[in-house]
Design a protein around this motif. Structure first.
Motif, PDB file in Angstrom:
ATOM      1  N   GLY A 248     -34.104 -15.564  11.836  1.00 65.91           N
ATOM      2  CA  GLY A 248     -34.497 -16.929  11.525  1.00 65.91           C
ATOM      3  C   GLY A 248     -35.954 -17.260  11.767  1.00 65.91           C
TER       4      GLY A 248
ATOM      5  N   THR B 197     -39.481 -18.613  11.118  1.00 64.66           N
ATOM      6  CA  THR B 197     -40.150 -19.601  10.263  1.00 64.66           C
ATOM      7  C   THR B 197     -41.611 -19.689  10.692  1.00 64.66           C
TER       8      THR B 197
ATOM      9  N   ASN C 249     -36.954 -19.213   7.749  1.00 67.14           N
ATOM     10  CA  ASN C 249     -35.625 -18.746   8.141  1.00 67.14           C
ATOM     11  C   ASN C 249     -35.324 -17.328   7.639  1.00 67.14           C
TER      12      ASN C 249
END
Length: 219
Positions: free
Chosen positions: A165, A167, A177
């Protein structure tokens, strides 16, 4: 915030100008690292090790100039760096810089990067620095990274088999993500588009590596 720096006996050509980091830092020289400190005009608070990597003349100078000098036999259970770490822990640092621990033998460099994990477990922000790299370890969560003109390239390398995940915001190559396993080059060689950016991830541990071409800037 208490800052402590250890200088190990790694290749001196890989060690940056330590005076750039000298403000409010307590310095510990591990073996030849103590001589490196003196050669850059910095007085070690602690000099520790077996000092088998310096000449007798250099050892005498270290003994004279260091605030505290502690010599150990060459045949011992701990490495010089481990002895220096024990000294560092006694000062209860919030931040611990590690210089002179990369740039030579790969086995030494890899195990020294792994030291960032037990430092993190102790609540200490560990940072490995050489002329071309600035390396930190981060656990899952949201983190801020600031632009550094000495180390403009930014990479995120999984320390665990997978980091989930990820980002990236405020980067030239944003990401949302994404899962990044060992061996992936997805998060290599990015750059910030402003003075700071954020990165977050849900599971795993990663290495934040800020780097530069060592020929770009003299340090």
């Amino acid at each position: 915030m208490r800052k402590v720096a250890i200088v190990g006996g790694g290749p001196e050509e890989a060690i940056p100008d330590l005076r750039l980091f000298d403000e409010e830092v307590l310095w510990i020289g591990a073996d030849r690292g103590a001589h490196v400190l003196l050669s850059q005009g910095i007085q070690p608070t602690e000099a520790v090790g077996d000092f088998d990597s310096v000449t007798n003349e250099e050892k005498s100078l270290i003994q004279e100039k260091a605030q505290h000098f502690e010599e150990h036999p060459s045949e011992k259970d701990e490495t010089d760096l481990e002895l220096a770490l024990q000294k560092a822990y006694s000062y209860q640092p919030d931040v611990l810089y590690l210089f002179g621990v990369t740039g030579g033998r790969m086995d030494h460099g890899l195990i020294n990067l792994q030291l960032l994990y037990p430092l993190e477990e102790k609540g200490i922000r560990g940072i490995v620095i050489d002329k071309g790299n600035w390396v930190e370890l981060r656990k899952s969560g949201t983190h801020i990274v600031e632009y550094d003109d000495l180390y403009p390239n930014i990479s995120f390398i999984p320390f665990t088999p997978e980091v989930k995940g990820i980002t990236l915001e405020g980067f030239y190559y944003p990401l949302e993500n994404q899962d990044v396993p060992w061996g992936s080059t997805l998060c290599i060689s990015n750059k910030l588009i402003s003075e700071k950016g954020t990165f977050s991830f849900n599971e795993g541990i990663l290495l934040l590596v800020k780097s530069r071409d060592v020929n770009e800037v003299s340090m």
